[in-house]
Design a protein around this motif. Sequence first.
Motif, PDB file in Angstrom:
ATOM      1  N   ASP A  24      13.777  -4.473   9.932  1.00 52.54           N
ATOM      2  CA  ASP A  24      13.183  -3.748  11.067  1.00 52.54           C
ATOM      3  C   ASP A  24      12.105  -2.775  10.622  1.00 52.54           C
ATOM      4  O   ASP A  24      11.130  -2.536  11.349  1.00 52.54           O
ATOM      5  N   LEU A  25      12.262  -2.198   9.423  1.00 54.01           N
ATOM      6  CA  LEU A  25      11.359  -1.141   8.960  1.00 54.01           C
ATOM      7  C   LEU A  25      10.330  -1.623   7.941  1.00 54.01           C
ATOM      8  O   LEU A  25       9.555  -0.830   7.418  1.00 54.01           O
ATOM      9  N   ASN A  26      10.340  -2.926   7.650  1.00 51.32           N
ATOM     10  CA  ASN A  26       9.353  -3.515   6.736  1.00 51.32           C
ATOM     11  C   ASN A  26       9.383  -2.877   5.346  1.00 51.32           C
ATOM     12  O   ASN A  26       8.345  -2.504   4.780  1.00 51.32           O
ATOM     13  N   VAL A  27      10.585  -2.747   4.797  1.00 49.59           N
ATOM     14  CA  VAL A  27      10.760  -2.206   3.446  1.00 49.59           C
ATOM     15  C   VAL A  27      11.356  -3.310   2.577  1.00 49.59           C
ATOM     16  O   VAL A  27      12.553  -3.582   2.648  1.00 49.59           O
ATOM     17  N   TRP A 197       3.967  -1.718  -3.460  1.00 50.19           N
ATOM     18  CA  TRP A 197       4.063  -0.823  -2.306  1.00 50.19           C
ATOM     19  C   TRP A 197       3.619  -1.498  -1.008  1.00 50.19           C
ATOM     20  O   TRP A 197       2.670  -2.287  -0.983  1.00 50.19           O
ATOM     21  N   TYR A 198       4.280  -1.087   0.114  1.00 49.53           N
ATOM     22  CA  TYR A 198       4.002  -1.681   1.423  1.00 49.53           C
ATOM     23  C   TYR A 198       3.871  -0.595   2.488  1.00 49.53           C
ATOM     24  O   TYR A 198       4.556   0.430   2.441  1.00 49.53           O
ATOM     25  N   ASP A 284       5.087   8.892  -1.226  1.00 47.90           N
ATOM     26  CA  ASP A 284       3.684   8.585  -1.464  1.00 47.90           C
ATOM     27  C   ASP A 284       3.392   7.286  -0.725  1.00 47.90           C
ATOM     28  O   ASP A 284       4.288   6.731  -0.068  1.00 47.90           O
ATOM     29  N   ALA A 285       2.190   6.792  -0.842  1.00 50.20           N
ATOM     30  CA  ALA A 285       1.855   5.528  -0.176  1.00 50.20           C
ATOM     31  C   ALA A 285       2.752   4.414  -0.694  1.00 50.20           C
ATOM     32  O   ALA A 285       2.746   4.091  -1.877  1.00 50.20           O
ATOM     33  N   GLY A 286       3.573   3.844   0.197  1.00 50.56           N
ATOM     34  CA  GLY A 286       4.462   2.768  -0.192  1.00 50.56           C
ATOM     35  C   GLY A 286       5.634   3.200  -1.037  1.00 50.56           C
ATOM     36  O   GLY A 286       6.296   2.364  -1.661  1.00 50.56           O
ATOM     37  N   VAL A 287       5.937   4.490  -1.066  1.00 51.62           N
ATOM     38  CA  VAL A 287       7.013   5.024  -1.897  1.00 51.62           C
ATOM     39  C   VAL A 287       7.836   6.013  -1.091  1.00 51.62           C
ATOM     40  O   VAL A 287       7.284   6.897  -0.432  1.00 51.62           O
ATOM     41  N   ASN A 306      10.225   0.934  -1.554  1.00 55.99           N
ATOM     42  CA  ASN A 306       8.804   0.652  -1.760  1.00 55.99           C
ATOM     43  C   ASN A 306       8.058   0.422  -0.450  1.00 55.99           C
ATOM     44  O   ASN A 306       7.191  -0.434  -0.353  1.00 55.99           O
ATOM     45  N   GLY A 307       8.377   1.238   0.568  1.00 55.95           N
ATOM     46  CA  GLY A 307       7.677   1.114   1.844  1.00 55.95           C
ATOM     47  C   GLY A 307       7.447   2.465   2.489  1.00 55.95           C
ATOM     48  O   GLY A 307       8.217   3.415   2.267  1.00 55.95           O
TER      49      GLY A 307
END
Length: 434
Positions: A24-27, A197-198, A284-287, A306-307
């Motif tokens: 659901d959260l794209n992680v 990262w995503y 952070d971005a993707g973290v 990593n999202g």
Amino acid sequence: MLKHNRSEEKIKLLEDQLAAWQKDLNVPNVGLGIIQDGKLIHAKVYGKDSTGSLKPVNTLFNVASVTKVVFSTLVLKLIDNGDWQLDEPLYHYYTDPDIASDSLSKKLTTRHILSHQSGFSNWRWMNASGKLQFEFAPGTKFNYSGEGMEYLKKAIEHKFHKSLVQLSDSILFKPFGMIDTKHEWDGKQDLKRFSRWYDANGKEYTKSNYASEPSAADDLITTVIDLSKFGIETLNGLHISKQLFNKIIKGQAKINQNLMQGLGWRLIKDLPNHEYAMEHGGNDAGVAAIIVLLPKSKRGIIVLTNGDNGQIICNNIVRSFWPEGTEIIHKALKSTPLNDIHKVFNISDDILNTYTGKYMRPDGEVVNIYKKDKNLILKTIGLPTFNLFPQTQEIFFLWDFDPKIIFTKNEKGIVDTLLIKDGDNILKCTKMDK
């Protein structure tokens, strides 16, 4: 045995929930470590790599600001060894050129920095001048600052004539058995193990270079196994004097009514059964990452993701797995009483429409404000997608987080600025499509 079986049942239930949250959260990847009775009882990485294979337990994650508590521990080890002093002025070893003419630079100490009372903003690029400056006298109040950690790193490197990498490897990582943890990474070695990262929509942040420079505040590369080892060492007192360890867990500064700042760690007091928590997160971005330790009962949870939406998963895991998890997450992220619910101010669609658009952050990234189902949504790199709830006509709050979003107008009455206010740190974003 009964206690062990209950833990296995709770982990199995959590794993079922985790699969849905990731989807659901794209992680794509979540590293989870669970410590009980001072021992690691579960460590696993959930998700697959680009080939469809399950990610290994030694998957490498960037843990963003969790770096700060690792660096703080290195400093405390130096203090315990008698090689560094908690309250010695840092100008004896280093002074940043930006503040060399400011007499406050003579007062700055390690205690001020580890307790986030340095007087600095989070990063110098947030200041209008782009230079480091004192916002207040060191030691007089709390303000979260990555700059402070970097300042302390430079002072230590100047005294010992050794790099952060050399000191951490010899004093911390090797003794703790953290074989996959590094402050500096070339972005090539073991790249297949790295968790890329995503963003919040599940789109990969494409980078040609994943290398990270040595930092005391950010970008530590580690695994869920290694960070769990670090957590266990912390629960066991870090092999430092009890007197010094007590300074870590003593409130050095008040963040708000729910949260105190110790040395490096944030402290959550007054939990059930006279428990307290040591906590720190990173984004952070993707973290997104979190480490929470309960010293009295020797428990811990480590979550690495990593999202951009990973922080929601970090929060959900702590809430779901521990009876006191909901209280811990609320106190870690909100300054309001546990059962306090903000009243939502009623705003017309016409006014909401004036706030929509793109705003430029000082670091060049974009904050996108758009409307969905009569609500404002905030989306920017490195953070979950947030619903904004009106507190007044110009001020909006976040349901699970403390920062306020404030819209301001120019002399013509046109909305031209968005402020993200987190304590005394204010991120000023300028509207791009006025």
